[in-house]
Enzyme design. Structure first.
Site, PDB file in Angstrom:
ATOM      1  CE  LYS A  91      34.376  42.465  40.631  1.00 50.45           C
ATOM      2  NZ  LYS A  91      33.308  42.207  40.469  1.00 50.45           N
TER       3      LYS A  91
HETATM    4  N1  PPE Z   1      28.854  41.644  36.602  1.00 48.72           N
HETATM    5  C1  PPE Z   1      29.363  42.187  37.615  1.00 48.72           C
HETATM    6  C2  PPE Z   1      28.595  43.421  37.775  1.00 48.72           C
HETATM    7  C3  PPE Z   1      29.557  41.655  38.829  1.00 48.72           C
HETATM    8  O1  PPE Z   1      29.632  42.240  39.718  1.00 48.72           O
HETATM    9  C4  PPE Z   1      30.001  40.462  38.542  1.00 48.72           C
HETATM   10  C5  PPE Z   1      30.991  39.659  39.932  1.00 48.72           C
HETATM   11  C6  PPE Z   1      29.563  39.262  37.260  1.00 48.72           C
HETATM   12  C7  PPE Z   1      29.003  39.742  36.248  1.00 48.72           C
HETATM   13  C8  PPE Z   1      30.283  37.929  37.543  1.00 48.72           C
HETATM   14  O2  PPE Z   1      32.074  37.885  37.570  1.00 48.72           O
HETATM   15  P1  PPE Z   1      32.938  37.227  37.772  1.00 48.72           P
HETATM   16  O3  PPE Z   1      33.009  36.877  39.154  1.00 48.72           O
HETATM   17  O4  PPE Z   1      34.450  37.282  37.117  1.00 48.72           O
HETATM   18  O5  PPE Z   1      32.001  35.793  36.983  1.00 48.72           O
HETATM   19  N2  PPE Z   1      30.437  40.320  41.019  1.00 48.72           N
HETATM   20  C9  PPE Z   1      31.657  39.958  41.650  1.00 48.72           C
HETATM   21  C10 PPE Z   1      31.218  40.743  42.957  1.00 48.72           C
HETATM   22  C11 PPE Z   1      30.015  40.350  44.130  1.00 48.72           C
HETATM   23  C12 PPE Z   1      29.833  41.791  45.692  1.00 48.72           C
HETATM   24  O6  PPE Z   1      28.318  41.643  45.561  1.00 48.72           O
HETATM   25  O7  PPE Z   1      30.807  41.860  45.674  1.00 48.72           O
HETATM   26  C13 PPE Z   1      32.048  38.715  42.162  1.00 48.72           C
HETATM   27  O8  PPE Z   1      31.324  37.789  42.491  1.00 48.72           O
HETATM   28  O9  PPE Z   1      32.764  38.423  42.828  1.00 48.72           O
END
Ligand code: PPE
Length: 320
Positions: free
Chosen positions: A172
């Site tokens: 991330k």
């Molecule tokens: N893919 C991406 C690209 C992503 O950024 C997230 C989280 C996920 C999948 C889901 O991951 P998880 O949260 O571990 O289930 N995206 C974060 C950022 C959103 C934002 O706008 O900033 C979040 O959901 O916190």
């Protein structure tokens, strides 16, 4: 000071931050004092790593969902970028809990960020110090109340998800998110709620900030990892579905397989579980939020809200 403001009409409720007190390199300071130099390396090259975590209100006060796993993923992202942080998982966990307590939050979105500072410019970050901050924000329904109730409208993005040999998609990392920002903006400017990104082979990767599931013939399919983020909500939903007796498989899928699925939904910390009503203007199923996705959303909210004791091992109660 004049700042250029975004004209986006995104419903994400961070337009005025209200971060209150921020944990910044070991000190808890007001948001206005948590400032960095304009020569910050991360600002120029995207050399930051971050997390998105939520704390929910429960009967026993605020509880953070899967805290240790998020802190570990932050350190994994740092490792992928070649950073050498001095903070341990426990120290990051503690910084997060301290920030929630300092702000007396009952529920919040938590944003830890680690980044290279302003000691030198040039892409080589060898001399730049690492910094860490933790902010807590009030943050409601990611794609808005209506998108959840009616189901969200997705658009296949003209931006492909970065390939794993071009960007480190398992991290991330701040720089990676230019890809998400472009895809999300294109979708919103075209009247959709969210973007669906394909990988460079044309398989569905993920949303700009969510992992994707689809239901077909009673089986729940989680899109295989490929270039997707190893989502913690994805893992949670797989576990919950199996516990509910639903067969779950991990698969690659093309966009047309999603068009003819019985249901599609997106999951993520911010998005929680969001049903999809249409993709590229084709209705999914009956074109409304599907019953399985809605039931999974309710179940997920019960679990994160501490109303299912069998999943309490995923919760860190802030005031214990
Ligand atoms: N893919 C991406 C690209 C992503 O950024 C997230 C989280 C996920 C999948 C889901 O991951 P998880 O949260 O571990 O289930 N995206 C974060 C950022 C959103 C934002 O706008 O900033 C979040 O959901 O916190």
């Amino acid at each position: 000071m004049s700042a250029q403001t975004s004209t986006s009409t995104a419903p994400a409720t961070t337009s005025s931050m209200h971060a209150g007190l921020i944990w910044f390199d070991g000190h808890v300071v007001p948001e206005a004092e948590a400032q960095v130099s304009v020569l910050t390396h991360a600002l120029h090259y995207g050399t930051s790593v971050f997390e998105g975590i939520r704390a929910y209100e429960t009967e026993r006060g605020a509880a953070v969902f899967r805290l240790g796993e998020h802190s570990q993923r932050l350190l994994d992202s740092a490792k992928i970028l070649g950073m050498h942080p001095s903070w341990s998982v426990d120290e990051i966990d503690r910084a997060i809990l301290d920030t929630i307590r300092a702000n007396e939050r009952r529920s919040c979105y938590i944003r830890p960020l680690m980044w290279y500072g302003a000691e030198s410019l040039g892409v080589n970050p060898g001399r730049n110090r690492l910094h860490l901050m933790v902010a807590t924000l009030p943050w409601g329904i990611y794609l808005g109340d209506e998108a959840v109730r009616k189901g969200a409208a997705l658009m296949t993005s003209s931006w492909r998800r970065s390939a794993g040999d071009i960007m480190p998609t398992k991290a991330k990392a701040g720089g990676n998110y230019v890809n998400s920002v472009l895809a999300n903006a294109e979708a919103r400017e075209s009247g959709f709620d969210e973007a669906l990104l394909l990988d460079k082979e044309g398989y569905v990767a993920e949303g700009s900030g969510e992992n994707i599931f689809f239901l077909k013939g009673g089986t729940l399919y989680a899109l295989a990892h490929s270039v997707n983020l190893r989502g913690i909500t994805r893992d949670t939903v797989i576990t919950l579905a199996r516990d509910m007796g639903t067969p779950v498989e991990s698969t690659m899928a093309t966009r047309d397989e999603l068009y003819v699925a019985d249901e599609v939904f997106m999951v993520g910390t911010a998005a929680e579980v969001t049903p999809i009503a249409s993709i590229d203007r084709r209705p999914i199923g009956t074109g409304v939020a599907g019953p399985y996705g809605l039931a999974m959303r309710e179940h997920y909210l019960d679990v994160v809200g501490g109303r299912r004791s069998e999943y309490h091992h995923w919760l860190t109660f802030v005031n214990d």
